[in-house]
Design a protein around this motif. Structure first.
Motif, PDB file in Angstrom:
ATOM      1  N   ARG A   1       4.816  -2.186   6.955  1.00  0.00           N
ATOM      2  CA  ARG A   1       5.685  -1.528   7.285  1.00  0.00           C
ATOM      3  C   ARG A   1       6.929  -2.054   6.116  1.00  0.00           C
TER       4      ARG A   1
ATOM      5  N   ASP B   1       1.703   4.477  -3.114  1.00  0.00           N
ATOM      6  CA  ASP B   1       2.846   3.750  -2.585  1.00  0.00           C
ATOM      7  C   ASP B   1       2.448   2.978  -1.463  1.00  0.00           C
ATOM      8  N   ILE B   2       1.233   3.085  -0.683  1.00  0.00           N
ATOM      9  CA  ILE B   2       0.963   2.649   0.458  1.00  0.00           C
ATOM     10  C   ILE B   2       0.176   1.787   0.087  1.00  0.00           C
TER      11      ILE B   2
ATOM     12  N   LYS C   1       2.446  10.502  -4.852  1.00  0.00           N
ATOM     13  CA  LYS C   1       2.764   9.192  -4.370  1.00  0.00           C
ATOM     14  C   LYS C   1       2.432   8.499  -3.503  1.00  0.00           C
ATOM     15  N   ASP C   2       2.807   8.565  -2.327  1.00  0.00           N
ATOM     16  CA  ASP C   2       2.773   8.453  -0.843  1.00  0.00           C
ATOM     17  C   ASP C   2       2.055   7.509  -1.115  1.00  0.00           C
TER      18      ASP C   2
ATOM     19  N   GLU D   1       6.341  -0.583   2.836  1.00  0.00           N
ATOM     20  CA  GLU D   1       6.062   0.846   2.386  1.00  0.00           C
ATOM     21  C   GLU D   1       7.325   1.617   1.543  1.00  0.00           C
ATOM     22  N   GLY D   2       6.767   1.985   0.795  1.00  0.00           N
ATOM     23  CA  GLY D   2       8.762   2.812   0.333  1.00  0.00           C
ATOM     24  C   GLY D   2       9.059   2.196  -1.240  1.00  0.00           C
ATOM     25  N   SER D   3       8.510   1.006  -0.845  1.00  0.00           N
ATOM     26  CA  SER D   3       8.988   0.010  -1.875  1.00  0.00           C
ATOM     27  C   SER D   3       8.639   0.399  -3.597  1.00  0.00           C
ATOM     28  N   TYR D   4       7.475   1.444  -3.416  1.00  0.00           N
ATOM     29  CA  TYR D   4       6.800   1.283  -4.856  1.00  0.00           C
ATOM     30  C   TYR D   4       6.954   3.127  -5.414  1.00  0.00           C
ATOM     31  N   LEU D   5       7.634   3.602  -4.462  1.00  0.00           N
ATOM     32  CA  LEU D   5       8.193   4.826  -4.846  1.00  0.00           C
ATOM     33  C   LEU D   5       7.577   5.656  -6.541  1.00  0.00           C
ATOM     34  N   CYS D   6       8.925   4.471  -7.304  1.00  0.00           N
ATOM     35  CA  CYS D   6       9.391   4.520  -7.862  1.00  0.00           C
ATOM     36  C   CYS D   6       8.321   4.433  -9.206  1.00  0.00           C
TER      37      CYS D   6
END
Length: 538
Positions: free
Chosen positions: A219, A272-273, A268-269, A222-227
Motif C-alpha cells: 500500500r 501499477d500494483i 494501468k492499475d 501502490e499508485g506510485s507507478y501510474l505514470c
C-alpha cells in the motif's frame, strides 16, 4: 607487534534485482539501509554477474567461472562434468577458504548450487545424497534456508536448517525475507565474541518472483507507478547521471521492443500494483539488511565488519505461465487450503500467498535502467549489478564511486586477502582449479595513485546458453545467441547502442580469439552441442 584483527564479513546477495532498483543506484524505491551503507563506503558502477542465479552464485562462492565449478548452466545434471549442476570437488568455497583461516561460517537464504533436490517429500535424507551438497557439506557451520531456486515466500519448498527439513505451520505468520533477517541476527549473536571472526552469507530470495509482499508495504507504493514505465525509466536515468553512476554521453537505451507504450495500456492499475509489490519486496529486503547491520552494531563489532551487497543478475523479464514448470518451485495450495492462482493472466491482486506471478518485461526494463536486455543475456541489462561495500575500519573514503570493471570471481580473492589466507593447491586428494579473479583489497584501500583507480589485469569472460562475451579494458565483445558478435566501446557507449564490430574489425577479431581460447581452456561447450547432448540424453 600486535597482530591486526581480521574483519568479520557479511555478504548480502539479492536475487533478480536490476541495476537501478535501490536508491543509491537511482531508484525511487526507499532503501535507507543500503543507501547508508553506500554513504559510509563505496559503490562500484561496473560490477558484473553471470546473468543467471546458479552460475553467478557458483562464481561468487568459488572465485571460478561457473563451468569450472560444475555449474555451466543450471542445476540439472546433463552428464558433462562442467554442466553437472552442483559444485564439484575441484573448487573451494568461500566458506571452506575462510574456515581454513579460523573463521566461523554461516549461511542464511537461497543455496541453489547443489543440484536438484525436488520437493521435500521426494528428497529423502538431505545430507546423505551423493552429489547433492548442501552448505553444510561445503564449509558452512550453520545453514538456514532453501536449497533450490524461487518459491513461495509464505511457504517455501526445500526449507531446511542444519540438515533437517522444515515445514511451515499454518498458524505461523511466516514470511521468508523476515525469517532470513531473524536467523541472520541469531547467527551473529552466536558467532560474536570468542576471539575468532565470522563469515555470514545472506542470500535473499527477494525480489525474485513470485510477487509476495506484506500488504502494508504494498500500500505504501501502490499508485506510485501510474505514470508508467517510460516515465520511471527517465526519472531513474536522470538520478543516475546526477549521481555519477552513468555518463550523460551514454544515451538511455530505448524502451524494449517487446514493451508496449504505456499510453496504450488499458489496465494501468494492474500494471501499477505489480510494480508496487515488486518495490515492496525490495523495501522488505532493505529492512532486513538494516536489522542485520543493527545486530552487528549491538555486538560492538560494526567497525571491524566488512559488509558487501550485490545482485545475482539483472532483472527478470519472464512472464509466468498458468501451469507447468513454475509449480516445481511452489505448493499448489496455500497453508489454509486455498488454491494458488498461478500465472500472470489471472489479474488477481498480487502479494498474497494465493497468487504466483511475476512483474513482467516492461517493469524489468525499468529495473535495468539505463541498459538493455535482461537476466539470461550478457548485454549489460543481464549482468550489471549494484555493488556496495562498507568497512568503517578499512575504507577511508566515504560515499565514493569506483568505475573499474569487476566481477563476482573477484570476491573470493578479495575476502581471502582480508582474512590473511592463502588459496591452497589441493583439497584432500583433489587438485583445485586456481582462482580466476583479482583481489579488490587495494581498491577498497584507496586509489593506487592520485586521480587513478586500481585497474584489473585479466579480461572478464561470460557464457550462458550461447550468450557470451569478453570485456578487456574499454572494449566489450558480446553475442546474443544465435546472433553475431557485437563490439562496444564502453567508455563512450555502455548502453550498447552503437555496434563498432565492422569499424574495428581487428579489435573484434582479437577479442574473439581470446574468447575462444578461454572456451577451450575452461571446457565451455558450444551451446548447440549442449542442446544436442541434452536432447540425445533426455
Amino acid at each position: 607487534m600486535k597482530e591486526e584483527k581480521r574483519p568479520n564479513i557479511i555478504l548480502f546477495l539479492a536475487d533478480d534485482m536490476g541495476f537501478s532498483d535501490i536508491g543509491c543506484y537511482g531508484s525511487e524505491i526507499p532503501t535507507p539501509s543500503i543507501d547508508r551503507m553506500a554513504a559510509c563506503g563505496l559503490r562500484y558502477t561496473q560490477m558484473y554477474s553471470n546473468a543467471r542465479c546458479c552460475p553467478s552464485r557458483a562464481s561468487l562462492l568459488t572465485g571460478l567461472y561457473p563451468h569450472q565449478a560444475g555449474v555451466g548452466h543450471m542445476t540439472g545434471n546433463i552428464g558433462i562434468p562442467e554442466y553437472q549442476g552442483y559444485l564439484n570437488e575441484n573448487c573451494l568455497t568461500l566458506a571452506e577458504g575462510l574456515k581454513n583461516c579460523g573463521y566461523r561460517t554461516g549461511m542464511v537464504g537461497k543455496w541453489h548450487v547443489g543440484g536438484e533436490y525436488g520437493h521435500r517429500e521426494e528428497a529423502g535424507s538431505i545430507a546423505g545424497q551423493e552429489g547433492y551438497p548442501t552448505p553444510l557439506q561445503r564449509g558452512f557451520d550453520r545453514f538456514y534456508g532453501t536449497l533450490e531456486g524461487a518459491g513461495n515466500y509464505y511457504n517455501p519448498v526445500t526449507l531446511t536448517e542444519d540438515g533437517k527439513w522444515l515445514s511451515v505451520k499454518p498458524s505461523e505468520d511466516f514470511y521468508y525475507t523476515e525469517k532470513i533477517a531473524e536467523k541472520s541476527c541469531e547467527y551473529i549473536r552466536q558467532f560474536s565474541g570468542g576471539g575468532n571472526p565470522y563469515f555470514l552469507y545472506v542470500a535473499f530470495n527477494a525480489p525474485h518472483w513470485p510477487l509476495h509482499a506484506r500488504e502494508k508495504d504494498i500500500r505504501e507504493r501502490e499508485g506510485s507507478y501510474l505514470c508508467g514505465w517510460d516515465e520511471i525509466r527517465r526519472q531513474r536515468y536522470r538520478r543516475q547521471v546526477e549521481m555519477g553512476l552513468v555518463r550523460d554521453i551514454w544515451d538511455m537505451s530505448p524502451r524494449d521492443a517487446e514493451s508496449p507504450d504505456w499510453d496504450s495500456m488499458e489496465e494501468k492499475d494492474w500494471e501499477d500494483i505489480k510494480m508496487a509489490v515488486y518495490a515492496a519486496q525490495v523495501m522488505e529486503m532493505d529492512r532486513a539488511v538494516g536489522q542485520i547491520m543493527e545486530a552487528v552494531q549491538d555486538t560492538g563489532e560494526e567497525e571491524d565488519t566488512v559488509f558487501l551487497f550485490l545482485s545475482d543478475n539483472g532483472a527478470c523479464a519472464e512472464e509466468l505461465p498458468p501451469d507447468g514448470w513454475v509449480m516445481n518451485f511452489a505448493e499448489g495450495m496455500t497453508l489454509d487450503g486455498r488454491t494458488v492462482a498461478v500465472g500472470n493472466q489471472t489479474r488477481k491482486r498480487p502479494g498474497g500467498e494465493d497468487t504466483y506471478i511475476s512483474y513482467g518485461l516492461p517493469w524489468a526494463n525499468v529495473s535495468n535502467t539505463p541498459f538493455r536486455l535482461f537476466k539470461h543475456w550478457i548485454h549489460e541489462g543481464g549482468i550489471a549489478s549494484p555493488f556496495v561495500v562498507q568497512w568503517k575500519k578499512g575504507i577511508r573514503e566515504k560515499g565514493v564511486l569506483r568505475h573499474t570493471p569487476v566481477h563476482f570471481i573477484d570476491i573470493f580473492p578479495t575476502l581471502l586477502e582480508l582474512a590473511g589466507g592463502r588459496y591452497p593447491d589441493k583439497k584432500g586428494d583433489k587438485t583445485l582449479i586456481p582462482l580466476q579473479g583479482e583481489s579488490l583489497a587495494v581498491s577498497f584501500a584507496g586509489n593506487v595513485e592520485e586521480g587513478r583507480e586500481w585497474e584489473r589485469e585479466r579480461p572478464i569472460y561470460w557464457e550462458h546458453e550461447g550468450n557470451c562475451g569478453v570485456r578487456l579494458g574499454k572494449y566489450k565483445l558480446v553475442r546474443k545467441y544465435p546472433g553475431p558478435f557485437e563490439l562496444y566501446d564502453m567508455d563512450r557507449d555502455r548502453t550498447e547502442l552503437h555496434d563498432i564490430a565492422a569499424e574495428e574489425k581487428e579489435t573484434a577479431d582479437r577479442l574473439k580469439g581470446l574468447f575462444y581460447d578461454w572456451m577451450q581452456n575452461t571446457k565451455v561447450r558450444d551451446w548447440d552441442e549442449v542442446l544436442a547432448w541434452m536432447k540425445q540424453n533426455g
